[in-house]
Structure formats: structure tokens, C-alpha cells
Design an enzyme around this catalytic site. Structure first.
Site, PDB file in Angstrom:
ATOM      1  N   THR A 166       9.178  48.120  68.351  1.00 11.84           N
ATOM      2  CA  THR A 166       9.722  49.518  68.390  1.00 11.84           C
ATOM      3  C   THR A 166      10.086  49.905  67.026  1.00 11.84           C
ATOM      4  OG1 THR A 166      11.990  48.540  68.837  1.00 11.84           O
ATOM      5  CG2 THR A 166      10.863  49.033  70.579  1.00 11.84           C
ATOM      6  N   TYR A 203      25.396  41.370  65.415  1.00 12.68           N
ATOM      7  CA  TYR A 203      24.329  41.795  66.491  1.00 12.68           C
ATOM      8  C   TYR A 203      24.437  40.584  67.569  1.00 12.68           C
ATOM      9  CZ  TYR A 203      19.950  43.413  68.692  1.00 12.68           C
ATOM     10  OH  TYR A 203      19.083  43.833  69.555  1.00 12.68           O
ATOM     11  N   ILE A 205      10.127  43.140  70.307  1.00  9.31           N
ATOM     12  CA  ILE A 205       9.074  44.148  70.720  1.00  9.31           C
ATOM     13  C   ILE A 205       8.912  45.320  69.520  1.00  9.31           C
ATOM     14  CG2 ILE A 205       8.911  45.898  72.703  1.00  9.31           C
ATOM     15  CD1 ILE A 205       9.624  43.011  73.452  1.00  9.31           C
ATOM     16  N   LYS A 262      25.557  41.405  71.446  1.00  9.41           N
ATOM     17  CA  LYS A 262      24.419  41.262  72.469  1.00  9.41           C
ATOM     18  C   LYS A 262      25.060  40.188  73.487  1.00  9.41           C
ATOM     19  CE  LYS A 262      21.766  44.540  71.498  1.00  9.41           C
ATOM     20  NZ  LYS A 262      21.819  45.808  72.453  1.00  9.41           N
ATOM     21  N   ASP A 290      20.669  60.613  73.072  1.00 13.43           N
ATOM     22  CA  ASP A 290      20.569  60.029  71.898  1.00 13.43           C
ATOM     23  C   ASP A 290      21.181  60.682  70.693  1.00 13.43           C
ATOM     24  OD1 ASP A 290      18.290  57.634  71.341  1.00 13.43           O
ATOM     25  OD2 ASP A 290      19.097  58.859  69.485  1.00 13.43           O
TER      26      ASP A 290
HETATM   27  N1  LIG Z   1      13.121  46.199  70.188  1.00 12.41           N
HETATM   28  C1  LIG Z   1      13.519  44.918  70.108  1.00 12.41           C
HETATM   29  O1  LIG Z   1      12.581  43.929  69.724  1.00 12.41           O
HETATM   30  C2  LIG Z   1      14.597  44.756  70.973  1.00 12.41           C
HETATM   31  C3  LIG Z   1      14.874  43.127  71.193  1.00 12.41           C
HETATM   32  C4  LIG Z   1      15.976  43.082  72.003  1.00 12.41           C
HETATM   33  C5  LIG Z   1      16.983  43.821  72.191  1.00 12.41           C
HETATM   34  N2  LIG Z   1      16.806  45.304  71.870  1.00 12.41           N
HETATM   35  C6  LIG Z   1      17.717  46.267  72.350  1.00 12.41           C
HETATM   36  O2  LIG Z   1      17.115  47.248  73.007  1.00 12.41           O
HETATM   37  C7  LIG Z   1      17.865  48.444  72.875  1.00 12.41           C
HETATM   38  C8  LIG Z   1      16.646  49.597  72.327  1.00 12.41           C
HETATM   39  O3  LIG Z   1      16.325  49.188  71.094  1.00 12.41           O
HETATM   40  P1  LIG Z   1      14.943  49.799  70.664  1.00 12.41           P
HETATM   41  O4  LIG Z   1      13.889  48.692  70.003  1.00 12.41           O
HETATM   42  O5  LIG Z   1      14.247  50.730  71.378  1.00 12.41           O
HETATM   43  O6  LIG Z   1      15.623  50.427  69.320  1.00 12.41           O
HETATM   44  P2  LIG Z   1      15.036  51.981  68.669  1.00 12.41           P
HETATM   45  O7  LIG Z   1      15.973  52.007  67.157  1.00 12.41           O
HETATM   46  O8  LIG Z   1      13.731  52.313  68.663  1.00 12.41           O
HETATM   47  O9  LIG Z   1      15.963  52.963  69.615  1.00 12.41           O
HETATM   48  C9  LIG Z   1      17.474  52.738  69.575  1.00 12.41           C
HETATM   49  C10 LIG Z   1      17.896  54.302  70.054  1.00 12.41           C
HETATM   50  O10 LIG Z   1      19.315  54.368  69.805  1.00 12.41           O
HETATM   51  C11 LIG Z   1      19.577  55.444  69.418  1.00 12.41           C
HETATM   52  N3  LIG Z   1      21.187  55.203  68.973  1.00 12.41           N
HETATM   53  C12 LIG Z   1      21.576  54.287  67.747  1.00 12.41           C
HETATM   54  N4  LIG Z   1      22.814  54.540  67.759  1.00 12.41           N
HETATM   55  C13 LIG Z   1      23.384  55.189  68.669  1.00 12.41           C
HETATM   56  C14 LIG Z   1      24.625  55.825  68.969  1.00 12.41           C
HETATM   57  N5  LIG Z   1      25.688  55.439  68.249  1.00 12.41           N
HETATM   58  N6  LIG Z   1      24.727  56.806  69.869  1.00 12.41           N
HETATM   59  C15 LIG Z   1      23.565  57.097  70.549  1.00 12.41           C
HETATM   60  N7  LIG Z   1      22.512  56.685  70.160  1.00 12.41           N
HETATM   61  C16 LIG Z   1      22.096  55.766  69.304  1.00 12.41           C
HETATM   62  C17 LIG Z   1      18.977  55.598  68.189  1.00 12.41           C
HETATM   63  O11 LIG Z   1      18.939  56.938  67.667  1.00 12.41           O
HETATM   64  C18 LIG Z   1      17.391  55.355  68.625  1.00 12.41           C
HETATM   65  O12 LIG Z   1      17.050  56.567  69.221  1.00 12.41           O
HETATM   66  C19 LIG Z   1      18.750  48.252  71.788  1.00 12.41           C
HETATM   67  O13 LIG Z   1      20.186  48.015  72.319  1.00 12.41           O
HETATM   68  C20 LIG Z   1      18.417  46.976  71.211  1.00 12.41           C
HETATM   69  O14 LIG Z   1      19.487  46.091  70.418  1.00 12.41           O
HETATM   70  C21 LIG Z   1      15.546  45.599  71.099  1.00 12.41           C
END
Ligand SMILES: NC(=O)c1ccc[n+]([C@@H]2O[C@H](COP(=O)([O-])OP(=O)(O)OC[C@H]3O[C@@H](n4cnc5c(N)ncnc54)[C@H](O)[C@@H]3O)[C@@H](O)[C@H]2O)c1
Length: 256
Positions: free
Chosen positions: A192, A157, A190, A161, A38
Site C-alpha cells: 500500500t 507504531y 502489504i 498497535k 479520510d
Molecule cells: N500496509 C501495511 O503493510 C500495514 C500493515 C499492518 C497494519 N497496517 C495498518 O492498516 C491501516 C491502513 O494502512 P494502509 O497501508 O492502508 O495505509 P495508507 O497510508 O495507504 O492509508 C492510510 C489512510 O489513513 C489516512 N489517515 C492518516 N492519518 C489520518 C487522520 N489523522 N485522520 C484521518 N485519516 C487519516 C491517510 O490519509 C490514508 O488515506 C493503518 O492503520 C496501518 O497502520 C498496514
């Protein structure tokens, strides 16, 4: 060693937070050695320490997923330390920033697509050869419901995706003869930091939250464990006949 992932080695990007962190915890609990990467070093190290304290095997590496040279180092370090990579979870990602397309900038578009799509491509590109040489592996790409349906203010976004969805299918077809499975996971909203920040930063955060909850027929947001469980399944041999699949875990959002 026991567990559904006993003996496997998993690399998880975005492992410091949200879905990446919870997937890492649950894969470790199922017996995998987990390398978390990360941008957020302190938070990532804390998740690795938590796994170690619980008796699991884990390590953290700082990693910018758009940096190809760093990918090469991360993969080499993981193989040096743990011997192989059986599972790759591409979870690092950023949200949309809520920019209407009529106001969007090329710079903003490029930032989101670089992290969400290019970062995922680089992971597949640099881990798949290793898996193929070892006879197989499982790659799990975090797409989204927004890789399947649109949302106002989320053009870049959604495009990133949707790109992850088709990157996954094309790679799955190409890598199948080599034993490498590639699947995408499509979470609904979700709880988060990514989603909590959207509500926190909006003027009408509580209303937005209620509106989004009402778009999920199950009547709530998801919790990270519900996505991590799907990821553990895709990482394990229980999903051995699945590749190129879109695993939707969305409380019914896209069923409407
Ligand atoms: N939370 C949701 O509702 C949801 C829904 C659909 C998809 N997603 C996808 O799931 C994945 C995780 O999301 P999340 O909710 O855990 O988000 P989050 O923000 O809690 O975690 C994402 C992590 O990615 C890291 N990150 C961002 N840019 C980066 C980079 N350039 N290099 C390395 N690390 C990097 C951040 O530091 C963070 O720790 C993402 O790809 C997100 O698009 C999330």
C-alpha cells in the site's frame, strides 16, 4: 439486494487509500452501503465515485480521526443518510517514520499514538453505543503484526498497535452482552502507499524491501485484497461467534 453484507451499513476510516479503500470496495461489492472517511478528500471522493459507478452505495466525508467533535458529526451524518451503522472499520493510520528510540521525540510519539490509538478509541466510543442500541454490530480495528512483535525504529507504531490489540479485547469483553463484536486484524507488510513510501524514502529501499520480503515465509508482500477479504469476513455474519480475536494475515511473519 444480494451479497454477504446485503443491507448493512459500513463506516470506514482511512478509506481514501490502501487497506481502507480496498475494504470499502469489497464491502460495497458484497452489498453494504459504505461511508468512507479520510483526511485526503479528493482521493476519498474518487474511491466513493468508483463504488457508485460500479452500482454500489457509497459516500465520502472529510474526517480527522483525532477530532472527537468531527467523529460525532460523521456518525450523525451516516445515520441521517443511511439509517444505521452495522460495521466500523478503523483503518486510518500512520507509519512509524523510522525513528530510533534513542532519537525519538515526545511530539513524534504523541502524533503516532494519537492517530493510531486515540483515533481507534474514538471510533469505538462513538459508534458502539449506536450499534448496541440497534442490537449489535461489528467493529474491526486495524492493528498490525507490529502490535504483536517489535521492529527497530518503530517504537511508537508498535506501542500504538499493541494498544489497539488490547483496546479491542477489552472492548470486546465489555460489549459482548450488547451484541457488538470487536476484532483486530494484524496484517504483515502489504503493498500500500504506507509501505511503498517506507521503501521510497529509505536510502537502501531495494535492500529493505528484499529483507522485509524474506521475513515473510510465503516469500512476498501481501496485497490489499488479502486483508480486505478478512475484513469482509469479520464484517459479515459468517464470523458471528468471533469477538476479541486477533486475525493475523501475515504470510507467516509471526510464525517464525
Ligand atoms: N500496509 C501495511 O503493510 C500495514 C500493515 C499492518 C497494519 N497496517 C495498518 O492498516 C491501516 C491502513 O494502512 P494502509 O497501508 O492502508 O495505509 P495508507 O497510508 O495507504 O492509508 C492510510 C489512510 O489513513 C489516512 N489517515 C492518516 N492519518 C489520518 C487522520 N489523522 N485522520 C484521518 N485519516 C487519516 C491517510 O490519509 C490514508 O488515506 C493503518 O492503520 C496501518 O497502520 C498496514
Amino acid at each position: 439486494m444480494t451479497g454477504r453484507l446485503a443491507g448493512k451499513v459500513a463506516l470506514v476510516t482511512g478509506g481514501a487509500s490502501g487497506l481502507g479503500a480496498e475494504s470499502a470496495r469489497r464491502m460495497a461489492r458484497e452489498g453494504a452501503a459504505v461511508v468512507l472517511t479520510d483526511l485526503q478528500a479528493d482521493a476519498g471522493q474518487a474511491v466513493a465515485d468508483e463504488i457508485l459507478a460500479a452500482g454500489g452505495r457509497a459516500a465520502f466525508l472529510p474526517h480527522e480521526v483525532t477530532d472527537e467533535a468531527r467523529w460525532i458529526e460523521v456518525v450523525a451524518w451516516t445515520v441521517e443518510r443511511f439509517g444505521r451503522i452495522d460495521v466500523l472499520v478503523n483503518s486510518a493510520g500512520v507509519g512509524s517514520g523510522g525513528q530510533p528510540i534513542l532519537e525519538a521525540t515526545l511530539e513524534g510519539w504523541r502524533r503516532i499514538t494519537a492517530i493510531n490509538l486515540d483515533g481507534t478509541f474514538l471510533g469505538v466510543r462513538h459508534v458502539a453505543p449506536l450499534m448496541a442500541a440497534a442490537g449489535g454490530g461489528s467493529i474491526i480495528n486495524l492493528s498490525s503484526i507490529l502490535g504483536k512483535v517489535g521492529l527497530p525504529g518503530a517504537t511508537a507504531y508498535c506501542a500504538s498497535k499493541g494498544g489497539v490489540l488490547m483496546l479491542t479485547k477489552a472492548a470486546a469483553v465489555e460489549l459482548a452482552p450488547l451484541g457488538v463484536r470487536v476484532n483486530s486484524v494484524h496484517p504483515g507488510f502489504i503493498e500500500t502507499p504506507m509501505v511503498q513510501n517506507v521503501f521510497r524514502e529509505a536510502d537502501n529501499g531495494n535492500e529493505r524491501r528484499d529483507l522485509i520480503i524474506s521475513s515473510h515465509p510465503l516469500g512476498r508482500l501481501g496485497v490489499p485484497r488479502e486483508i480486505a477479504d478478512a475484513i469482509v469476513f469479520l464484517a459479515s455474519d459468517e464470523s458471528s461467534f468471533m469477538t476479541g480475536s486477533e486475525v493475523v494475515v501475515d504470510g507467516g511473519y509471526t510464525a517464525v
